[in-house]
Design a protein around this motif. Structure first.
Motif, PDB file in Angstrom:
ATOM      1  N   LYS A   1     -20.179  11.011 -13.426  1.00  0.00           N
ATOM      2  CA  LYS A   1     -18.957  10.580 -12.767  1.00  0.00           C
ATOM      3  C   LYS A   1     -19.042  10.837 -11.270  1.00  0.00           C
ATOM      4  CE  LYS A   1     -16.197  11.306 -16.869  1.00  0.00           C
ATOM      5  NZ  LYS A   1     -15.278  12.181 -17.589  1.00  0.00           N
TER       6      LYS A   1
ATOM      7  N   TYR B   1     -21.084   8.217  -9.636  1.00  0.00           N
ATOM      8  CA  TYR B   1     -20.294   6.983  -9.533  1.00  0.00           C
ATOM      9  C   TYR B   1     -19.366   7.048  -8.323  1.00  0.00           C
ATOM     10  CZ  TYR B   1     -17.090   3.287 -11.090  1.00  0.00           C
ATOM     11  OH  TYR B   1     -16.315   2.160 -11.177  1.00  0.00           O
TER      12      TYR B   1
ATOM     13  N   LEU C   1     -13.609   1.366 -12.451  1.00  0.00           N
ATOM     14  CA  LEU C   1     -12.971   1.964 -11.271  1.00  0.00           C
ATOM     15  C   LEU C   1     -11.701   2.709 -11.624  1.00  0.00           C
ATOM     16  CD1 LEU C   1     -13.414  -0.728  -8.484  1.00  0.00           C
ATOM     17  CD2 LEU C   1     -14.190   1.626  -8.392  1.00  0.00           C
ATOM     18  N   ARG C   2     -10.874   2.090 -12.446  1.00  0.00           N
ATOM     19  CA  ARG C   2      -9.599   2.717 -12.770  1.00  0.00           C
ATOM     20  C   ARG C   2      -9.737   3.819 -13.815  1.00  0.00           C
ATOM     21  NH1 ARG C   2      -5.462   2.005 -10.023  1.00  0.00           N
ATOM     22  NH2 ARG C   2      -4.732  -0.023  -9.303  1.00  0.00           N
TER      23      ARG C   2
ATOM     24  N   GLU D   1       0.829  -1.210   0.000  1.00  0.00           N
ATOM     25  CA  GLU D   1       0.000   0.000   0.000  1.00  0.00           C
ATOM     26  C   GLU D   1       0.860   1.255   0.000  1.00  0.00           C
ATOM     27  OE1 GLU D   1      -3.139   0.038   2.890  1.00  0.00           O
ATOM     28  OE2 GLU D   1      -4.037  -1.791   2.103  1.00  0.00           O
TER      29      GLU D   1
ATOM     30  N   PRO E   1      -2.448   7.984  -5.315  1.00  0.00           N
ATOM     31  CA  PRO E   1      -2.560   7.108  -6.488  1.00  0.00           C
ATOM     32  C   PRO E   1      -2.799   7.890  -7.777  1.00  0.00           C
ATOM     33  CG  PRO E   1      -3.855   6.244  -4.663  1.00  0.00           C
ATOM     34  CD  PRO E   1      -3.326   7.563  -4.222  1.00  0.00           C
ATOM     35  N   VAL E   2      -3.564   8.978  -7.694  1.00  0.00           N
ATOM     36  CA  VAL E   2      -3.847   9.753  -8.903  1.00  0.00           C
ATOM     37  C   VAL E   2      -2.584  10.457  -9.397  1.00  0.00           C
ATOM     38  CG1 VAL E   2      -5.213  11.636  -9.866  1.00  0.00           C
ATOM     39  CG2 VAL E   2      -6.255  10.048  -8.252  1.00  0.00           C
TER      40      VAL E   2
ATOM     41  N   TYR F   1     -12.786   5.566 -14.876  1.00  0.00           N
ATOM     42  CA  TYR F   1     -14.043   6.309 -15.037  1.00  0.00           C
ATOM     43  C   TYR F   1     -13.834   7.800 -15.313  1.00  0.00           C
ATOM     44  CZ  TYR F   1     -13.760   8.505 -10.438  1.00  0.00           C
ATOM     45  OH  TYR F   1     -13.378   9.263  -9.380  1.00  0.00           O
ATOM     46  N   ARG F   2     -12.648   8.326 -14.940  1.00  0.00           N
ATOM     47  CA  ARG F   2     -12.424   9.756 -15.160  1.00  0.00           C
ATOM     48  C   ARG F   2     -12.206  10.078 -16.637  1.00  0.00           C
ATOM     49  NH1 ARG F   2      -9.530   8.437 -10.819  1.00  0.00           N
ATOM     50  NH2 ARG F   2     -10.048   9.364  -8.817  1.00  0.00           N
ATOM     51  N   LYS F   3     -11.836   9.042 -17.384  1.00  0.00           N
ATOM     52  CA  LYS F   3     -11.544   9.266 -18.805  1.00  0.00           C
ATOM     53  C   LYS F   3     -12.754   9.821 -19.535  1.00  0.00           C
ATOM     54  CE  LYS F   3      -8.215   5.661 -19.781  1.00  0.00           C
ATOM     55  NZ  LYS F   3      -8.235   4.311 -20.316  1.00  0.00           N
TER      56      LYS F   3
ATOM     57  N   LEU G   1      -0.900   4.547  -0.770  1.00  0.00           N
ATOM     58  CA  LEU G   1      -2.073   4.466   0.091  1.00  0.00           C
ATOM     59  C   LEU G   1      -1.703   4.401   1.563  1.00  0.00           C
ATOM     60  CD1 LEU G   1      -3.940   1.745  -1.961  1.00  0.00           C
ATOM     61  CD2 LEU G   1      -4.532   4.144  -1.840  1.00  0.00           C
TER      62      LEU G   1
ATOM     63  N   PHE H   1      -2.093  -2.910  -9.040  1.00  0.00           N
ATOM     64  CA  PHE H   1      -2.066  -3.427  -7.681  1.00  0.00           C
ATOM     65  C   PHE H   1      -3.297  -4.305  -7.461  1.00  0.00           C
ATOM     66  CE2 PHE H   1      -2.527  -2.000  -2.957  1.00  0.00           C
ATOM     67  CZ  PHE H   1      -2.065  -3.231  -2.524  1.00  0.00           C
TER      68      PHE H   1
ATOM     69  N   ARG I   1     -10.223   4.956  -1.808  1.00  0.00           N
ATOM     70  CA  ARG I   1      -8.830   5.372  -1.615  1.00  0.00           C
ATOM     71  C   ARG I   1      -7.924   4.684  -2.636  1.00  0.00           C
ATOM     72  NH1 ARG I   1      -5.512   4.784   2.543  1.00  0.00           N
ATOM     73  NH2 ARG I   1      -6.151   2.626   2.751  1.00  0.00           N
ATOM     74  N   TYR I   2      -8.185   3.391  -2.809  1.00  0.00           N
ATOM     75  CA  TYR I   2      -7.371   2.556  -3.695  1.00  0.00           C
ATOM     76  C   TYR I   2      -7.343   3.096  -5.122  1.00  0.00           C
ATOM     77  CZ  TYR I   2      -6.834  -1.598  -6.739  1.00  0.00           C
ATOM     78  OH  TYR I   2      -6.497  -2.478  -7.728  1.00  0.00           O
ATOM     79  N   ILE I   3      -8.479   3.587  -5.600  1.00  0.00           N
ATOM     80  CA  ILE I   3      -8.472   4.102  -6.967  1.00  0.00           C
ATOM     81  C   ILE I   3      -8.239   5.606  -6.987  1.00  0.00           C
ATOM     82  CG2 ILE I   3      -9.888   2.294  -7.968  1.00  0.00           C
ATOM     83  CD1 ILE I   3     -12.206   4.358  -7.806  1.00  0.00           C
TER      84      ILE I   3
ATOM     85  N   ARG J   1      -0.409   7.977 -11.115  1.00  0.00           N
ATOM     86  CA  ARG J   1      -0.902   7.678 -12.457  1.00  0.00           C
ATOM     87  C   ARG J   1      -0.613   8.835 -13.410  1.00  0.00           C
ATOM     88  NH1 ARG J   1      -6.885   6.437 -12.123  1.00  0.00           N
ATOM     89  NH2 ARG J   1      -6.033   6.197 -10.039  1.00  0.00           N
TER      90      ARG J   1
END
Lengths: 516, 366
Positions: free
Chosen positions: B228, B231, A366-367, A301, A332-333, A369-371, A306, A344, B244-246, A336
């Motif tokens: 968004k 979501y 989840l990974r 983590e 994490p953002v 959705y911001r796109k 995290l 992970f 937190r993870y994402i 990326r």
């Protein structure tokens, strides 16, 4: 020698909804024997034993104790018939001592006298060779000690039939040997011991007989002396399987992730990571071994951004130009956004990696959705990805819009690993990715990790089964209480060596000195 | 050798969780329909026993009270839209597992801001500007009321249930204070100011409210399901660890969602004061902030289902009032009826999740 039957089950059936956990199971346990119950995850081992221990009530079938038909509707009933179960998850009061926990909830006529309890506990420990301090608090105990307390609790209540659910999952090889020695002594004493496990070599070393369950049905019971690993596997799977992990030589390995001097304290001020340093290289699998809770979760983590760190450096080397990038204290953002392709697979799949109540498509999102532009979600791409993963990894699901909580453990993991791999990572971290998975699903995951390695990904694999770690990993790092106690070559290392490293010096000063 | 023990019989029944596979759609409908019928039967028996009245007549009077005349239908629509509006306000917060039980206070403070604007600026601004200021002021006041607990939750993990509950009392007392200080004649009752109210369209006093809430329902549905931000709300609500993870900024989402929640509460306050009463008192919110919690839960946080659950609640409430007047029975009886019906409807969800299996006779001694 004619032996007496202590416990027998006849035609036990239990269903949960449309899932048949046990179907017409028959089982006999003799006095003074160790019976192993072997089966894949989800084959109904624990459910069957839970019915004997009074946790569940069978839909059909009968249980006999000492030849007499009995009804076991609660754990209390089970104790009346001298049946005790040691569960995988311990049920102890942390602030109480071993003795107090053992005395807790015992309903006898007399007064509560802790001194007498202690006397009796010491008597039991001496009889079977347990090593435990009865006045030690649970919160100060190691996992193996807690397990000992659980076993003592059951013995104290006079159990003659002991059921142990996966007792070795939390133990090192050395601790396992000690436990087995105690179990053997109990057997000499005429107790019946049932041990639930899915580890083949343990079955062969401890049990007298093996009952194999397959998809809730009793496949066969065989004498351990007359059987072999191959035969048991075949019974478990219902077919012959080749259980070999292909380990290729790492190609063009370069440093990808350099971790140095990571230290962190938890909220109570106890160190959870102490000066952890290692390098993950591209095109190889770095295994991390250690007793559960030695800091593996916090380490991964921390790398993923995290978990807070008090000291240390995490440096990522870009695969295209070798440009170093500092990842410490980044979210994490932010990681990326730096273009670091870090995937992970966390230990807690449904509590962290995925959202249990969302369907596969929404979990794919989840990974990503911001796109896409605007304030609205774009479900087309994740939907395609979901369908692709379902097809390629053979996920068994009614469809892409099924909530992931309705999938079995193996399929949940395929969805999660599939999503993380789809991000085309250059570093892939996986914590206990095969926990709770059946043999087939486990090998699917190993193959996926291997394929990533062959593509030049730096794979970090936290595992618990030492045999698997030794077969799969190129290098294995061992940690104990947040300290690295050694990094060994996966091809040449021995299991004993790993076991020793796993328990090496609970004293952390010594460990850091030796590690340095 | 075997000790003689009294043999215990198997338990009379045991409870089994239903399978993973979804039940056929009509099964759920059937169970719920049975629940309603059973509730009506039980209520019927109770009414006859307690009051000696014919239950069929009582039910008839309920329906009459809700649909009996066009005025009653308009009243029902007004109640429905106001309750639904507050329910829509709490839903985003609930979906995030933020237990905002302060909608009552948020609505009231929004209403107070609206009242104050009408009182002090009513004769100073042109109507279009006044209406704009009313809207902005109502929503901003309620947003502040929701923001305080949200910030404390996000940064110091305070208990939002207690916090939002306490904010209700502050809002109520502020309204009482306002009325005491600013009502010139000292009566503490503020006379209505219809001249500064929201426009009446189509000749129906409540039509504007109904239309606003219809649009709002659709908007909240789309926001939660297709945006968004919606979501992110779901992810934070389901598992903060996953969020937190994402890399979702949980603090930001909590605060933003409560601002949305507060803004809708403020809108409800505007509609109640500016569009309906044109005045305020301490019970202007009328308990809707609490009833909304039930509406939102019963509707499984889905705005479209919530239309149905809000209607159910309004129907029972208004019907019960009618029964009290028609039969001169104490209103407590109608509260009992409402309670029983809701108990059955909520209770039947258990049977959709679990199955009860009776002991099989003849299995014994086999």
């Amino acid at each position: 020698m004619e032996r007496e039957i202590a416990l027998s089950c006849r035609g036990i059936t239990k269903t949960f909804g449309r899932v048949v956990a046990n179907k017409a199971c028959d089982l006999d346990v003799y006095k003074g024997e160790i019976l192993a119950i072997l089966g894949e995850n989800g084959s109904g081992k624990t459910t069957l034993m839970n019915m004997v221990a009074g946790i569940y009530f069978p839909d059909e079938g009968q249980i006999y104790v000492n030849g007499e038909e009995v009804t076991i509707a609660s754990p209390k009933d089970a104790f009346r018939y001298k049946i005790g179960m040691i569960h995988q998850h311990f049920k102890l009061v942390d602030v109480f001592t071993a003795c107090e926990n053992i005395a807790l909830g015992v309903e006898d006529e007399g007064k509560y006298r802790l001194a007498e309890v202690k006397k009796k506990v010491i008597e039991i420990t001496q009889r079977y060779g347990f090593i435990i301090d009865p006045d030690k608090r649970i919160s100060d105990m190691a996992v193996s000690e807690k397990q000992t307390v659980e076993i003592l609790k059951v013995l104290y209540r006079g159990a003659d039939i002991l059921i142990l659910d996966e007792p070795t999952a939390v133990l090192t090889p050395q601790e396992t040997e000690k436990l087995f020695a105690v179990l053997r002594r109990m057997r000499e004493d005429g107790k019946s011991i049932i041990i639930i496990t899915h580890k083949m070599h343990e079955v062969l070393s401890i049990s007298d007989r093996v009952a194999v369950l397959r998809r809730g049905e009793h496949a066969d019971t065989v004498n351990t002396a007359d059987t072999s690993e191959a035969q048991l596997t075949e019974l478990m799977m219902g077919k012959k399987v080749d259980l070999n992990i292909q380990r290729s030589e790492p190609k063009d390995s370069v440093d990808r992730l350099v971790v140095s001097g990571l230290s962190s304290k938890n909220a109570e001020g106890r160190p959870v990571l102490s000066d952890v340093s290692f390098t993950a290289r591209s095109g190889e699998i770095l295994g991390i071994a250690g007793i559960a809770g030695s800091g593996q979760r916090e380490l991964l983590e921390a790398i993923a951004g995290l978990y807070h760190l008090d000291a240390g450096e995490i440096t990522y080397l870009d695969p295209t130009d070798g440009h170093p990038e500092n990842l410490r204290d980044k979210t994490p953002v932010q990681i990326r956004d730096l273009g670091v392709r870090l995937s992970f697979v966390p230990e807690d799949r449904l509590g962290m990696g995925l959202v249990a109540n969302m369907d596969i498509v929404d979990n794919m999102m989840l990974r990503s959705y911001r796109k896409g532009r605007g304030m609205f979600l774009h479900r087309k791409e994740p939907k395609d990805l979901a369908e692709q993963i379902i097809e390629e990894l053979e996920v068994v699901t009614p469809g892409a819009t099924t909530p992931v909580r309705q999938l079995s453990g193996g399929n949940v993991q395929k969805v999660l690993v599939g999503r993380e791999i789809a991000a085309a990572p250059s570093v892939l971290m996986a914590a206990y990715p095969v926990r709770g998975l059946d043999v087939n699903a486990s090998y699917t995951i190993y193959n996926l990790l291997n394929r990533q390695k062959e593509r030049g990904v730096a794979v970090i694999f936290v595992g618990e089964d030492l045999d698997v770690l030794l077969e799969l990993c190129d290098r294995i790092m061992v940690i104990n209480s947040g300290c690295v106690t050694g990094i060994v070559d996966g091809r040449t290392a021995q299991k004993d060596e790993l076991g020793l490293l796993m328990t090496k010096s609970a004293d952390r000063e010594e460990a850091t000195e030796e590690g340095a | 050798m075997a000790k003689k023990e009294t043999k215990k019989r198997a338990p009379l029944f045991h409870i089994i969780k239903r399978g993973r596979d979804a039940l056929p759609w009509y099964f759920g409908m059937l169970v719920r329909a049975i629940a309603v019928v059973a509730a009506l039967l039980v209520c019927g028996v109770l009414i006859t026993l307690l009051t000696g009245k014919n239950p069929l007549q009582v039910y008839g009077s309920m329906i009459d009270g809700v649909f009996g005349s066009s005025r009653r239908i308009w009243n029902m629509l007004q109640s429905l839209s106001m309750l639904l509006c507050v329910s829509l306000a709490v839903t985003p917060a609930f979906k995030m597992r933020f237990w905002n039980i302060g909608a009552e206070g948020q609505v009231l403070i929004g209403g107070l801001a609206c009242t104050a604007t009408m009182m002090f600026l009513g004769d100073k601004l042109p109507l279009w500007l006044l209406l704009t200021v009313m809207t902005v002021a109502s929503m901003a006041a309620a947003m502040v009321w929701a923001l305080l607990p949200a910030v404390c939750k996000a940064y110091w993990n305070t208990n939002e249930t207690l916090f939002t509950l306490m904010m209700n009392y502050v809002a109520t007392q502020l309204v009482a204070y306002f009325l005491k200080v600013f009502v010139k004649d000292g009566s503490g009752v503020l006379s209505p100011m219809p001249q500064y109210g929201l426009p009446v369209i189509g000749g129906h006093a409540y039509l504007l409210n109904v239309l606003v809430v219809v649009l709002l329902t659709v908007a909240v549905y789309i926001y939660l399901r297709y945006s968004k931000q919606g979501y992110e709300i779901s992810v934070v609500g389901e598992s903060e660890n996953t969020a937190r993870y994402i890399g979702i900024n949980v603090k930001k989402v909590i605060i933003r969602t409560l601002l949305v929640s507060g803004a809708i509460c403020g809108l409800a306050g505007l509609l109640l004061v500016g569009g309906t009463n044109h005045t305020i008192n301490t019970s202007t919110a009328g308990g809707r902030g609490f009833t909304a919690i039930m509406v939102s839960w019963l509707g499984k946080f889905n705005p479209l289902y919530m239309i149905l659950t809000a209607f159910l609640v309004v129907f029972l409430e208004r019907g019960a009032q009618q029964v009290s007047t028609d039969f001169r029975i104490p209103s407590a009886i109608s509260d009992i009826v409402t309670g029983i019906i809701l108990l059955f409807i909520i209770g039947c969800e258990f049977f959709l999740q679990y199955r009860v299996v009776m002991r099989k006779n003849g299995k014994e001694g086999a």
